[in-house]
Motif scaffolding. Structure first.
Motif, PDB file in Angstrom:
ATOM      1  N   GLY A 109       0.651  -1.240   0.029  1.00  0.00           N
ATOM      2  CA  GLY A 109       0.077   0.165  -0.047  1.00  0.00           C
ATOM      3  C   GLY A 109       0.881   1.286  -0.108  1.00  0.00           C
ATOM      4  N   ARG A 110       0.431   2.251  -0.632  1.00  0.00           N
ATOM      5  CA  ARG A 110       1.136   3.454  -0.892  1.00  0.00           C
ATOM      6  C   ARG A 110       0.943   4.434   0.415  1.00  0.00           C
ATOM      7  NH1 ARG A 110      -0.213   6.251  -6.106  1.00  0.00           N
ATOM      8  NH2 ARG A 110       1.699   7.455  -5.690  1.00  0.00           N
ATOM      9  N   LYS A 111      -0.002   3.999   1.255  1.00  0.00           N
ATOM     10  CA  LYS A 111      -0.525   4.742   2.618  1.00  0.00           C
ATOM     11  C   LYS A 111       0.918   5.485   3.258  1.00  0.00           C
ATOM     12  CE  LYS A 111      -2.737   4.814   6.858  1.00  0.00           C
ATOM     13  NZ  LYS A 111      -3.779   3.987   7.734  1.00  0.00           N
ATOM     14  N   TYR A 112       2.002   4.492   3.169  1.00  0.00           N
ATOM     15  CA  TYR A 112       3.303   5.218   4.094  1.00  0.00           C
ATOM     16  C   TYR A 112       4.447   5.570   2.918  1.00  0.00           C
ATOM     17  CZ  TYR A 112       0.812   2.773   7.687  1.00  0.00           C
ATOM     18  OH  TYR A 112      -0.230   2.719   8.709  1.00  0.00           O
ATOM     19  N   GLY A 113       4.171   5.430   1.922  1.00  0.00           N
ATOM     20  CA  GLY A 113       5.138   6.038   0.786  1.00  0.00           C
ATOM     21  C   GLY A 113       5.269   5.117  -0.413  1.00  0.00           C
ATOM     22  N   ASP A 114       5.817   5.661  -1.442  1.00  0.00           N
ATOM     23  CA  ASP A 114       6.002   4.760  -2.692  1.00  0.00           C
ATOM     24  C   ASP A 114       7.428   4.090  -2.532  1.00  0.00           C
ATOM     25  OD1 ASP A 114       3.869   5.371  -4.338  1.00  0.00           O
ATOM     26  OD2 ASP A 114       4.536   7.259  -4.539  1.00  0.00           O
ATOM     27  N   LEU A 115       7.602   2.741  -3.218  1.00  0.00           N
ATOM     28  CA  LEU A 115       8.868   1.972  -3.371  1.00  0.00           C
ATOM     29  C   LEU A 115       9.555   2.386  -4.519  1.00  0.00           C
ATOM     30  CD1 LEU A 115       7.388  -1.239  -2.311  1.00  0.00           C
ATOM     31  CD2 LEU A 115       8.604   0.529  -0.810  1.00  0.00           C
ATOM     32  N   ILE A 116      10.717   2.931  -4.410  1.00  0.00           N
ATOM     33  CA  ILE A 116      11.621   3.385  -5.656  1.00  0.00           C
ATOM     34  C   ILE A 116      12.856   2.451  -5.596  1.00  0.00           C
ATOM     35  CG2 ILE A 116      12.829   5.379  -6.759  1.00  0.00           C
ATOM     36  CD1 ILE A 116       9.759   5.919  -6.101  1.00  0.00           C
ATOM     37  N   ALA A 117      13.246   1.691  -6.654  1.00  0.00           N
ATOM     38  CA  ALA A 117      14.393   0.836  -7.066  1.00  0.00           C
ATOM     39  C   ALA A 117      15.298   1.464  -7.858  1.00  0.00           C
ATOM     40  CB  ALA A 117      13.864  -0.397  -7.341  1.00  0.00           C
ATOM     41  N   ASP A 118      15.190   2.998  -8.255  1.00  0.00           N
ATOM     42  CA  ASP A 118      16.197   3.804  -8.991  1.00  0.00           C
ATOM     43  C   ASP A 118      15.650   3.206 -10.578  1.00  0.00           C
ATOM     44  OD1 ASP A 118      17.565   4.956  -7.084  1.00  0.00           O
ATOM     45  OD2 ASP A 118      18.925   3.414  -6.735  1.00  0.00           O
ATOM     46  N   ASP A 119      16.857   3.019 -11.354  1.00  0.00           N
ATOM     47  CA  ASP A 119      16.536   2.550 -12.667  1.00  0.00           C
ATOM     48  C   ASP A 119      17.090   1.166 -12.961  1.00  0.00           C
ATOM     49  OD1 ASP A 119      15.624   5.036 -13.385  1.00  0.00           O
ATOM     50  OD2 ASP A 119      17.408   5.801 -13.824  1.00  0.00           O
ATOM     51  N   ARG A 120      17.114   0.389 -11.664  1.00  0.00           N
ATOM     52  CA  ARG A 120      17.368  -0.955 -11.999  1.00  0.00           C
ATOM     53  C   ARG A 120      16.174  -1.813 -12.423  1.00  0.00           C
ATOM     54  NH1 ARG A 120      19.126  -1.771  -5.853  1.00  0.00           N
ATOM     55  NH2 ARG A 120      17.489  -0.137  -5.728  1.00  0.00           N
ATOM     56  N   ASN A 121      16.708  -2.684 -13.397  1.00  0.00           N
ATOM     57  CA  ASN A 121      15.690  -3.487 -13.992  1.00  0.00           C
ATOM     58  C   ASN A 121      15.124  -4.561 -13.114  1.00  0.00           C
ATOM     59  OD1 ASN A 121      14.154  -4.911 -16.222  1.00  0.00           O
ATOM     60  ND2 ASN A 121      15.605  -6.319 -16.252  1.00  0.00           N
ATOM     61  N   ALA A 122      15.875  -5.123 -12.268  1.00  0.00           N
ATOM     62  CA  ALA A 122      15.492  -6.014 -11.167  1.00  0.00           C
ATOM     63  C   ALA A 122      16.309  -6.015  -9.864  1.00  0.00           C
ATOM     64  CB  ALA A 122      15.650  -7.340 -11.675  1.00  0.00           C
ATOM     65  N   LEU A 123      15.986  -6.212  -8.752  1.00  0.00           N
ATOM     66  CA  LEU A 123      16.588  -6.194  -7.424  1.00  0.00           C
ATOM     67  C   LEU A 123      17.271  -7.763  -7.393  1.00  0.00           C
ATOM     68  CD1 LEU A 123      14.078  -4.490  -5.298  1.00  0.00           C
ATOM     69  CD2 LEU A 123      16.099  -3.581  -5.870  1.00  0.00           C
ATOM     70  N   THR A 124      18.150  -7.893  -6.460  1.00  0.00           N
ATOM     71  CA  THR A 124      18.763  -9.059  -6.157  1.00  0.00           C
ATOM     72  C   THR A 124      19.201  -9.105  -4.722  1.00  0.00           C
ATOM     73  OG1 THR A 124      21.281  -8.294  -6.686  1.00  0.00           O
ATOM     74  CG2 THR A 124      19.822  -9.116  -8.667  1.00  0.00           C
ATOM     75  N   PRO A 125      19.325 -10.316  -4.200  1.00  0.00           N
ATOM     76  CA  PRO A 125      19.750 -10.388  -2.890  1.00  0.00           C
ATOM     77  C   PRO A 125      20.992  -9.723  -2.476  1.00  0.00           C
ATOM     78  CG  PRO A 125      19.039 -12.513  -3.868  1.00  0.00           C
ATOM     79  CD  PRO A 125      18.975 -11.615  -4.926  1.00  0.00           C
ATOM     80  N   MET A 126      21.904  -9.410  -3.504  1.00  0.00           N
ATOM     81  CA  MET A 126      23.075  -8.520  -3.069  1.00  0.00           C
ATOM     82  C   MET A 126      22.952  -7.193  -3.546  1.00  0.00           C
ATOM     83  SD  MET A 126      25.127 -10.735  -2.055  1.00  0.00           S
ATOM     84  CE  MET A 126      26.691  -9.883  -2.103  1.00  0.00           C
ATOM     85  N   ASP A 127      21.912  -6.684  -4.170  1.00  0.00           N
ATOM     86  CA  ASP A 127      21.598  -5.461  -4.556  1.00  0.00           C
ATOM     87  C   ASP A 127      19.997  -5.275  -4.486  1.00  0.00           C
ATOM     88  OD1 ASP A 127      21.600  -2.827  -5.600  1.00  0.00           O
ATOM     89  OD2 ASP A 127      21.508  -3.402  -7.660  1.00  0.00           O
ATOM     90  N   ASN A 128      19.803  -5.078  -3.083  1.00  0.00           N
ATOM     91  CA  ASN A 128      18.389  -5.052  -2.744  1.00  0.00           C
ATOM     92  C   ASN A 128      17.643  -3.866  -1.896  1.00  0.00           C
ATOM     93  OD1 ASN A 128      18.156  -6.022   0.404  1.00  0.00           O
ATOM     94  ND2 ASN A 128      20.107  -6.718  -0.504  1.00  0.00           N
ATOM     95  N   ILE A 129      18.553  -2.741  -2.138  1.00  0.00           N
ATOM     96  CA  ILE A 129      18.116  -1.789  -1.283  1.00  0.00           C
ATOM     97  C   ILE A 129      16.787  -0.612  -1.988  1.00  0.00           C
ATOM     98  CG2 ILE A 129      18.483   0.771  -0.277  1.00  0.00           C
ATOM     99  CD1 ILE A 129      21.451  -0.518   0.525  1.00  0.00           C
ATOM    100  N   ILE A 130      15.889  -0.667  -1.299  1.00  0.00           N
ATOM    101  CA  ILE A 130      14.586   0.107  -1.767  1.00  0.00           C
ATOM    102  C   ILE A 130      14.616   1.391  -1.195  1.00  0.00           C
ATOM    103  CG2 ILE A 130      12.038   0.163  -2.238  1.00  0.00           C
ATOM    104  CD1 ILE A 130      12.449  -3.011  -2.352  1.00  0.00           C
ATOM    105  N   GLU A 131      14.347   2.521  -1.882  1.00  0.00           N
ATOM    106  CA  GLU A 131      14.058   3.785  -1.441  1.00  0.00           C
ATOM    107  C   GLU A 131      12.810   4.085  -1.087  1.00  0.00           C
ATOM    108  OE1 GLU A 131      16.702   5.931  -0.631  1.00  0.00           O
ATOM    109  OE2 GLU A 131      18.088   4.579  -1.662  1.00  0.00           O
ATOM    110  N   ILE A 132      12.175   4.437  -0.074  1.00  0.00           N
ATOM    111  CA  ILE A 132      10.947   4.891   0.225  1.00  0.00           C
ATOM    112  C   ILE A 132      10.959   6.521   0.014  1.00  0.00           C
ATOM    113  CG2 ILE A 132       9.177   4.867   2.086  1.00  0.00           C
ATOM    114  CD1 ILE A 132      10.591   2.520   3.362  1.00  0.00           C
ATOM    115  N   LYS A 133      10.029   6.812  -0.728  1.00  0.00           N
ATOM    116  CA  LYS A 133       9.479   8.090  -0.925  1.00  0.00           C
ATOM    117  C   LYS A 133       8.225   8.522  -0.186  1.00  0.00           C
ATOM    118  CE  LYS A 133       8.431  11.651  -4.377  1.00  0.00           C
ATOM    119  NZ  LYS A 133       8.095  11.784  -5.843  1.00  0.00           N
ATOM    120  N   LYS A 134       8.257   9.200   0.828  1.00  0.00           N
ATOM    121  CA  LYS A 134       7.366   9.573   1.732  1.00  0.00           C
ATOM    122  C   LYS A 134       6.069  10.808   0.916  1.00  0.00           C
ATOM    123  CE  LYS A 134       8.593   7.460   5.426  1.00  0.00           C
ATOM    124  NZ  LYS A 134       7.842   6.398   6.171  1.00  0.00           N
ATOM    125  N   GLN A 135       5.048  10.367   1.106  1.00  0.00           N
ATOM    126  CA  GLN A 135       4.017  11.337   0.504  1.00  0.00           C
ATOM    127  C   GLN A 135       3.744  12.723   1.129  1.00  0.00           C
ATOM    128  OE1 GLN A 135       0.633   8.995  -0.733  1.00  0.00           O
ATOM    129  NE2 GLN A 135       1.956   7.628  -1.917  1.00  0.00           N
TER     130      GLN A 135
END
Length: 136
Positions: free
Chosen positions: A110-136
């Protein structure tokens, strides 16, 4: 003879149902709750996806509101009929997990607490798995 036909029909029906159930992708509602729990903290602006998951995955994709089914299929490179209907929704971000080129689980965050942003990466991996949270 009639009883034998009935048994055959029942057995075949059971086999077909089992085959269909194996293709279903797990909607992980517990993981959704974990996302929401982390995201509602005021001072959080990113999260590590692998700290929330307790299953094996090798790729994860984030889809934003109104993403068409064709784009999801193209980005995943695998068949996944989106049960969330994100193509017509603006209240969630969809996170789809894959392992060995197969979709295994998904969450509707749910977007109630913000949006999930993974930059321009095509896919996240277990080694590259940081997601930015953009608060509304």
């Amino acid at each position: 003879m009639f009883i034998l036909k009935k048994i055959i029909v029942i057995v075949l029906s059971f086999i077909m149902l089992m085959g269909c159930n194996q293709n279903r992708v797990h909607h992980n509602k517990e993981l959704e709750e974990s996302f929401h729990s982390v995201m509602q903290k005021e001072n959080i602006d990113q999260l590590k996806l692998n700290t929330l998951t307790d299953f094996t995955w090798d790729k994860a994709f984030i889809f934003t509101p109104y993403t068409p089914q064709e784009n999801i299929t193209k980005q995943l490179g695998a068949e996944f009929k989106d049960p969330s209907k994100i193509s017509s929704r603006d209240d969630i971000n969809l996170v789809v997990f894959m392992n060995n080129e197969k979709v295994i689980q998904y969450v509707e965050v749910g977007r109630k607490y913000g949006d999930l942003i993974a930059d321009d990466r095509n896919a996240l991996t277990p080694m590259d798995n940081i997601i930015e949270i953009k608060k509304q």
